[in-house]
Write an enzyme that holds these catalytic residues in place. Structure first.
Site, short mmCIF file in Angstrom:
data_model
loop_
_atom_site.label_atom_id
_atom_site.label_comp_id
_atom_site.label_asym_id
_atom_site.label_seq_id
_atom_site.Cartn_x
_atom_site.Cartn_y
_atom_site.Cartn_z
CB THR A 260 -8.77 42.42 76.97
OG1 THR A 260 -8.78 42.09 78.36
CG2 THR A 260 -9.74 41.53 76.24
CB SER B 237 -4.28 47.58 82.14
OG SER B 237 -5.64 47.51 82.45
CB THR C 82 -10.89 47.70 79.61
OG1 THR C 82 -10.95 46.43 80.27
CG2 THR C 82 -11.05 47.51 78.11
CG ASP C 83 -9.20 45.42 84.13
OD1 ASP C 83 -10.32 45.50 83.62
OD2 ASP C 83 -8.66 44.34 84.43
N1 ASP Z 1 -9.56 42.75 81.48
C1 ASP Z 1 -8.64 43.70 81.03
C2 ASP Z 1 -8.97 44.31 79.69
O1 ASP Z 1 -10.11 44.36 79.37
C3 ASP Z 1 -7.26 43.28 81.08
C4 ASP Z 1 -6.45 44.52 81.22
O2 ASP Z 1 -6.96 45.52 81.71
O3 ASP Z 1 -5.29 44.51 80.79
O4 ASP Z 1 -8.13 44.76 78.94
#
Ligand code: ASP
Length: 330
Positions: free
Chosen positions: A17, A64, A97-98
């Site tokens: 993100t 991710s 973050t995932d």
């Molecule tokens: N929703 C995720 C983020 O917050 C997308 C990811 O993990 O790439 O980064």
């Protein structure tokens, strides 16, 4: 500007993100993750030029949720190469973050250097009003350039906090303070250029870890216990050749009786079974006759199921025999 006197930090971008793009600045959901390149991420943070001289690389451009063990191998090996260079004092990895907590723990156990490795991310895409990525990136580079971060293992700099890779976990689907280290708390803080550690990491990591990334990874899956849990998934995984199963158990890693029966059969067929908890905090203690002594299962301690999966993959890749020692140690 002459940047030769500044510490040299490598920034490795993987997507997420923090590199997300939406058509509308007021949107913080429904955007596409991992599309903005590392040069643009860095350009959005002019203050970096007074903190570090940056070497940037785009390692991947993914959401991710799609992280893979093969990419972990590429990333860990590139970090080791860069940290072996005399001019590089630390590495920052931008990530989604995932699965950030999984990558962070994997690197914590496999990177072979005392130089700082700091992961960061964002909850809002780069195009959002009040995007959190730029400040998180500045803070991550500030931590990586700090002498006090040396020897602390892999760190996560997020929302002005510094977390240990082993303990940190994502706890919110949308909040900008999404990361927490349940039970243990943060390692320290980074704010306005000041890096302050409150405690140190005691379990072995990086150069003191016995593990390394692999070219071929064993199949290890996570199965959840819940009301009415069946043994269907475990039986299917065993038939598919699984080498390890982590149970996201109820409470102290407890498991439905039907699931327990299927797992007992799996252990007899040589599958390593680790009991973690779906609760989100607290220890999973060895439970003797209930499971561990009777069936030959392993307790995960304070590792959540997804971090327990990382450790089990590393241990199985290294053909470790004494899995309970591994879980008690790392
Ligand atoms: N929703 C995720 C983020 O917050 C997308 C990811 O993990 O790439 O980064």
């Amino acid at each position: 500007m002459n940047t030769s006197f500044l510490p040299r930090i490598a920034v490795l971008a993987t997507g997420g993100t923090i590199a997300g793009q939406a058509g509308d600045a007021s949107k913080t959901a429904g955007y596409k993750a991992g599309v903005v390149g590392v040069d643009k991420l860095l350009a959005a943070v002019p203050a970096l030029s007074s903190v570090a001289s940056i070497h940037a690389e785009q390692i991947a451009s993914i959401d991710s949720k799609d992280m893979s063990a093969a990419l972990w191998t590429t990333l860990a090996r590139r970090i080791d190469e860069l940290l072996a260079q005399d001019d590089i004092v630390g590495v920052v990895v931008t990530h989604g973050t995932d699965t950030l907590e999984e990558t962070a723990y994997l690197l914590h156990l496999t990177v072979k250097s005392a130089k700082p490795v700091v992961l960061t991310a964002a909850m809002r895409p780069s195009t959002a009003l009040s995007a959190d990525g730029p400040l998180n990136l500045l803070n991550a580079v500030t931590v990586a350039a700090s002498a006090s971060a040396k020897g602390q293992g892999v760190l996560v700099a997020f929302n002005n906090q510094i977390h240990c890779a082993r303990d940190v976990t994502k706890t919110s689907t949308y909040a900008v303070d999404a990361f927490r280290s349940p039970e243990t708390g943060v390692l320290g803080f980074v704010q306005d250029g000041r890096v302050e550690f409150q405690r140190t990491v005691v379990r072995p990591h990086t150069s003191a870890s016995e593990f390394a990334v692999a070219d071929r990874w064993p199949m290890v899956e996570v199965v959840t216990s819940h009301a009415d849990a069946s043994g269907v998934m475990v039986d299917a995984l065993v038939a598919a050749g699984v080498k390890g199963i982590v149970i996201a158990g109820t409470g102290n890693g407890s498991m439905h009786a039907t699931l327990t029966h299927a797992l007992g059969d799996a252990v007899k067929q040589g599958v390593a079974v680790v009991r973690a908890s779906r609760v989100g905090s607290g220890h999973v203690m060895r439970n003797g006759a209930a499971n561990d002594d009777a069936l030959g299962t392993i307790s995960a301690g304070t590792l959540n199921p997804y971090k327990a999966r990382v450790l089990l993959m590393l241990a199985l890749a290294a053909s470790a025999q004494d899995l309970q020692r591994v879980f008690d140690t790392y």
